[in-house]
Design a protein around this motif. Structure first.
Motif, PDB file in Angstrom:
ATOM      1  N   ARG A 163      -2.499  12.177  -4.496  1.00 35.00           N
ATOM      2  CA  ARG A 163      -3.703  11.349  -4.531  1.00 35.00           C
ATOM      3  C   ARG A 163      -4.366  11.357  -3.161  1.00 35.00           C
ATOM      4  O   ARG A 163      -3.696  11.169  -2.162  1.00 35.00           O
ATOM      5  N   THR A 191       0.857  -1.186   0.000  1.00 30.43           N
ATOM      6  CA  THR A 191       0.000   0.000   0.000  1.00 30.43           C
ATOM      7  C   THR A 191       0.886   1.227   0.000  1.00 30.43           C
ATOM      8  O   THR A 191       1.804   1.334   0.809  1.00 30.43           O
ATOM      9  N   ARG A 192       0.608   2.150  -0.904  1.00 24.52           N
ATOM     10  CA  ARG A 192       1.386   3.381  -0.991  1.00 24.52           C
ATOM     11  C   ARG A 192       0.469   4.582  -1.033  1.00 24.52           C
ATOM     12  O   ARG A 192      -0.556   4.574  -1.691  1.00 24.52           O
ATOM     13  N   LYS A 193       0.879   5.628  -0.355  1.00 24.89           N
ATOM     14  CA  LYS A 193       0.134   6.893  -0.356  1.00 24.89           C
ATOM     15  C   LYS A 193       0.991   7.932  -1.049  1.00 24.89           C
ATOM     16  O   LYS A 193       2.168   8.078  -0.739  1.00 24.89           O
ATOM     17  N   TRP A 194       0.435   8.617  -2.012  1.00 24.31           N
ATOM     18  CA  TRP A 194       1.122   9.692  -2.705  1.00 24.31           C
ATOM     19  C   TRP A 194       0.485  11.013  -2.298  1.00 24.31           C
ATOM     20  O   TRP A 194      -0.717  11.079  -2.033  1.00 24.31           O
ATOM     21  N   THR A 195       1.267  12.064  -2.283  1.00 24.51           N
ATOM     22  CA  THR A 195       0.742  13.375  -1.869  1.00 24.51           C
ATOM     23  C   THR A 195      -0.287  13.909  -2.854  1.00 24.51           C
ATOM     24  O   THR A 195      -1.215  14.604  -2.457  1.00 24.51           O
ATOM     25  N   LYS A 222      -6.450   9.089  -1.948  1.00 18.47           N
ATOM     26  CA  LYS A 222      -6.537   7.740  -1.398  1.00 18.47           C
ATOM     27  C   LYS A 222      -5.270   6.949  -1.740  1.00 18.47           C
ATOM     28  O   LYS A 222      -4.697   7.136  -2.812  1.00 18.47           O
ATOM     29  N   PRO A 223      -4.860   6.056  -0.856  1.00 21.12           N
ATOM     30  CA  PRO A 223      -3.708   5.209  -1.184  1.00 21.12           C
ATOM     31  C   PRO A 223      -4.064   4.177  -2.251  1.00 21.12           C
ATOM     32  O   PRO A 223      -5.232   3.862  -2.456  1.00 21.12           O
ATOM     33  N   GLU A 269      -7.562   1.204  -5.871  1.00 21.83           N
ATOM     34  CA  GLU A 269      -7.948   1.907  -4.647  1.00 21.83           C
ATOM     35  C   GLU A 269      -8.542   0.978  -3.599  1.00 21.83           C
ATOM     36  O   GLU A 269      -8.477   1.249  -2.424  1.00 21.83           O
TER      37      GLU A 269
END
Length: 71
Positions: free
Chosen positions: A13, A7-11, A15-16, A36
């Motif tokens: 986006r 699981t990755r979170k980008w600034t 939602k991860p 998602e």
């Protein structure tokens, strides 16, 4: 091959994204496109464990996302 859900979170986006990565001896072999929904990532993982290729899994779930296949 060992499969893991990452699981990755980008600034940029809200939602991860979750993706399934496949490794052999700790080296990245391939990965699915990010989705998602964790439930979708788990379904991708199941399909890969049943022997489907990463390409087939990506194509199938892309068609589901765009509505080209019945759910």
């Amino acid at each position: 091959m060992k499969y893991t859900i990452e699981t990755r979170k980008w600034t940029q986006r809200p939602k991860p994204l979750h993706r399934v990565i496949g490794t052999i001896d700790g080296e990245l072999e391939d990965c699915t496109d990010g989705v998602e929904s964790m439930a979708t990532a788990k379904r991708q993982l199941t399909a890969l464990k049943k022997g489907y290729s990463f390409e087939d899994v990506n194509d199938y779930f892309q068609e589901l996302e765009t509505g080209d296949l019945p759910r």
